[in-house]
Write an enzyme that holds these catalytic residues in place. Sequence first.
Site, short mmCIF file in Angstrom:
data_model
loop_
_atom_site.label_atom_id
_atom_site.label_comp_id
_atom_site.label_asym_id
_atom_site.label_seq_id
_atom_site.Cartn_x
_atom_site.Cartn_y
_atom_site.Cartn_z
N GLY A 27 67.41 36.05 59.84
CA GLY A 27 66.97 36.77 58.65
C GLY A 27 65.47 36.84 58.48
O GLY A 27 64.95 37.74 57.80
N ASN A 43 65.57 33.51 45.68
CA ASN A 43 65.76 33.82 47.09
C ASN A 43 65.97 32.52 47.88
O ASN A 43 65.28 31.53 47.64
CB ASN A 43 64.53 34.55 47.63
CG ASN A 43 64.01 35.57 46.65
OD1 ASN A 43 63.61 35.21 45.54
ND2 ASN A 43 64.02 36.82 47.02
N HIS A 85 71.66 38.02 50.12
CA HIS A 85 71.65 36.56 50.04
C HIS A 85 73.05 35.95 50.14
O HIS A 85 73.49 35.27 49.22
CB HIS A 85 71.01 36.10 48.72
CG HIS A 85 69.61 36.55 48.51
ND1 HIS A 85 68.99 36.51 47.27
CD2 HIS A 85 68.68 37.04 49.37
CE1 HIS A 85 67.74 36.97 47.39
NE2 HIS A 85 67.55 37.31 48.65
N GLU A 92 63.15 40.97 40.67
CA GLU A 92 62.01 41.13 41.57
C GLU A 92 61.68 42.61 41.70
O GLU A 92 62.58 43.44 41.90
CB GLU A 92 62.34 40.48 42.92
CG GLU A 92 62.57 38.99 42.69
CD GLU A 92 63.05 38.20 43.88
OE1 GLU A 92 62.88 36.97 43.86
OE2 GLU A 92 63.61 38.80 44.82
P1 FDA Z 1 70.41 33.65 59.28
O1 FDA Z 1 71.30 34.73 58.81
O2 FDA Z 1 68.97 33.75 59.04
O3 FDA Z 1 70.60 33.48 60.85
C1 FDA Z 1 71.84 33.46 61.48
C2 FDA Z 1 71.65 33.90 62.92
O4 FDA Z 1 72.83 33.61 63.66
C3 FDA Z 1 71.40 35.40 63.07
O5 FDA Z 1 70.27 35.59 63.89
C4 FDA Z 1 72.67 35.91 63.74
O6 FDA Z 1 72.45 36.99 64.60
C5 FDA Z 1 73.13 34.69 64.51
N1 FDA Z 1 74.58 34.63 64.75
C6 FDA Z 1 75.58 34.90 63.88
N2 FDA Z 1 76.78 34.70 64.45
C7 FDA Z 1 76.53 34.29 65.72
C8 FDA Z 1 77.38 33.94 66.82
N3 FDA Z 1 78.72 33.92 66.70
N4 FDA Z 1 76.79 33.59 68.00
C9 FDA Z 1 75.44 33.60 68.13
N5 FDA Z 1 74.60 33.91 67.12
C10 FDA Z 1 75.14 34.25 65.92
N6 FDA Z 1 65.56 35.36 51.45
C11 FDA Z 1 64.47 34.86 50.86
O7 FDA Z 1 64.40 33.66 50.60
N7 FDA Z 1 63.42 35.71 50.52
C12 FDA Z 1 63.45 37.04 50.77
O8 FDA Z 1 62.49 37.76 50.47
C13 FDA Z 1 64.62 37.58 51.39
N8 FDA Z 1 64.74 38.91 51.63
C14 FDA Z 1 65.80 39.38 52.39
C15 FDA Z 1 65.84 40.71 52.78
C16 FDA Z 1 66.85 41.16 53.63
C17 FDA Z 1 66.90 42.61 54.04
C18 FDA Z 1 67.84 40.26 54.09
C19 FDA Z 1 68.94 40.70 55.01
C20 FDA Z 1 67.81 38.94 53.68
C21 FDA Z 1 66.80 38.49 52.83
N9 FDA Z 1 66.73 37.16 52.45
C22 FDA Z 1 65.64 36.69 51.76
C23 FDA Z 1 67.80 36.21 52.80
C24 FDA Z 1 67.43 35.29 53.95
O9 FDA Z 1 66.91 36.02 55.04
C25 FDA Z 1 68.69 34.51 54.36
O10 FDA Z 1 69.11 33.74 53.25
C26 FDA Z 1 68.44 33.58 55.54
O11 FDA Z 1 68.01 34.30 56.67
C27 FDA Z 1 69.70 32.82 55.88
O12 FDA Z 1 69.37 31.83 56.83
P2 FDA Z 1 70.48 31.15 57.71
O13 FDA Z 1 69.87 30.04 58.47
O14 FDA Z 1 71.65 30.83 56.86
O15 FDA Z 1 71.01 32.28 58.73
#
Ligand code: FDA
Length: 497
Positions: A110, A475, A437, A352
């Site tokens: 993300g 967030n 989120h 926001e």
């Molecule tokens: P995250 O989703 O980051 O990473 C998971 C990874 O695992 C991904 O790269 C995926 O491809 C991989 N994966 C999944 N299944 C798999 C498998 N079976 N095998 C191999 N790889 C696999 N938050 C914030 O705090 N401030 C902000 O401004 C924003 N803004 C925002 C905008 C947009 C457009 C999005 C989509 C999200 C946000 N967020 C945010 C949310 C934030 O990005 C999100 O909460 C975190 O990235 C989540 O982190 P995680 O470690 O849970 O997983």
Amino acid sequence: ADDGHVPAIVVGSGYGAAVSALRLGEAGVRTLVLEMGQAWTTPGPDGRVHCDMLNPDRRSMWFKDRTEAPVNGVLFLDLANRPIPRYAGVLDRVNFPDMGVYVGRGVGGGSLVNGGMAVVPDRAYFEQVLPNVDAAEMYERYFPLAQRMLRVNSIPAPYFEGSDYYQYARLSRTLAGRAGYGTRFLPNVYSFDYMAREERGEVPKSALGTEVLYGNNHGKFSLDKGYLAQAVATGNVTIAPLHRVTRVQATASGYALTVRQITAEGAPVAEKHLTCDHLFLGAGSLGSTELLLRARETGDLPDLSDEVGEGWGPNGNVMAARNNHLLEPTGFKQSAIPVLAIEDPARDVIAEIAPVPAGIETYVSLYLAITKNPNRGRFTYDAATDRAVLHWTAAQAEPAVAAARGLFDDINDANNTTYRYDVFANRQPFAADFCYHPLGGAVLGRATDDHGRVRGYRRLYVTDGALVPGSLGVNPFVTITALAERNIARVLAEDLA
Ligand code: FDA
């Protein structure tokens, strides 16, 4: 066939995964990171790694025929979305019946696509959401550590007040003020020093060049530049992109993984079988929950608890769109990085102020409201498609919409303004049918112990947003990072010593 054994495997490369990989590498544990998305390092034919929001190409989305941007267009013109070739693009939208979930795909998860807003939750609410976590330790040690590691910085007030690119945010502050609402600044991992240089024309534009959502070519300190680069630099961590884990089985002393490797165009390269002693799931709320649920329901890990799949929420996300007067324009220059939020403490909403970087004056004000909707969804395993299915209904989103509507009704009343119906695909001024989120599915202290050790198995851990039960009020990535730091410190001391 056995393609090898590694002491530790980390699935995914988002916040929880990146933290775990770095700390394992520093502790001398040989670690393999398996990430289904690409390593976003090679420029395309236009010399850029990522495309911008106004000109999406195949790099924008994960194997879609058409882009699925949250903002559909303005004036009922489908400005934003267009057909694209199927490709391992950086943003995915996983669509369930009443909820589309945006997630990043690539080395950095993300952090590649998000808005960079780096917000520490209100302590009283954090204590309510995760009562078994020592809040003093989090607020004194792990939140500050996460902020340092992620290079969180704040916009200098003089820059904010003077930049044409934040006129849209200043206008929304004025309108909110007329209704009696205050605002607060939101820290970010995008470098405001870089942004000021963009504005002066000294460096290539990123935030000021409509880049976000499909990646930032400059300015943002994403995980691939921070935690993951440091992890690789330990010499103990290897990252395998375009490797998707499809199956997790228990072995006598650890885990066996089935992994599918593809090309960026989607062609199969190999199916690999890897084993490890310690397995860390950092595939995100959707990804980690799906791997566990599939394993439980197919009998690969039958002793997983009934709590796997429970406690999911969209962090109360609601987007809203308002219309402004002709004499109060938002500005055609808009920074893609949000820095200000309207506070509504009575309704427990922070809204926001989001950009509409359309390159033209739209008179639209856009908001991402984070509400404290208490409703939760759950996942079940669908054997026919071999996927986890989210059970979440439009009715469950209603408290979130009602809270946001209360705030924006007040703002419209005070300013004699109206809502916009042309911005979201649902042709409504509020969109609660998608979220940024996703949180929960393998909740801390329920599906796992209080440090992310999965119940029913040894040496199996959840490290990511799946641990957080559906809501944080702000967030989530700073919290996910801090929690992962806390958990891996304990696991390294007790399980890998
Ligand atoms: P995250 O989703 O980051 O990473 C998971 C990874 O695992 C991904 O790269 C995926 O491809 C991989 N994966 C999944 N299944 C798999 C498998 N079976 N095998 C191999 N790889 C696999 N938050 C914030 O705090 N401030 C902000 O401004 C924003 N803004 C925002 C905008 C947009 C457009 C999005 C989509 C999200 C946000 N967020 C945010 C949310 C934030 O990005 C999100 O909460 C975190 O990235 C989540 O982190 P995680 O470690 O849970 O997983």
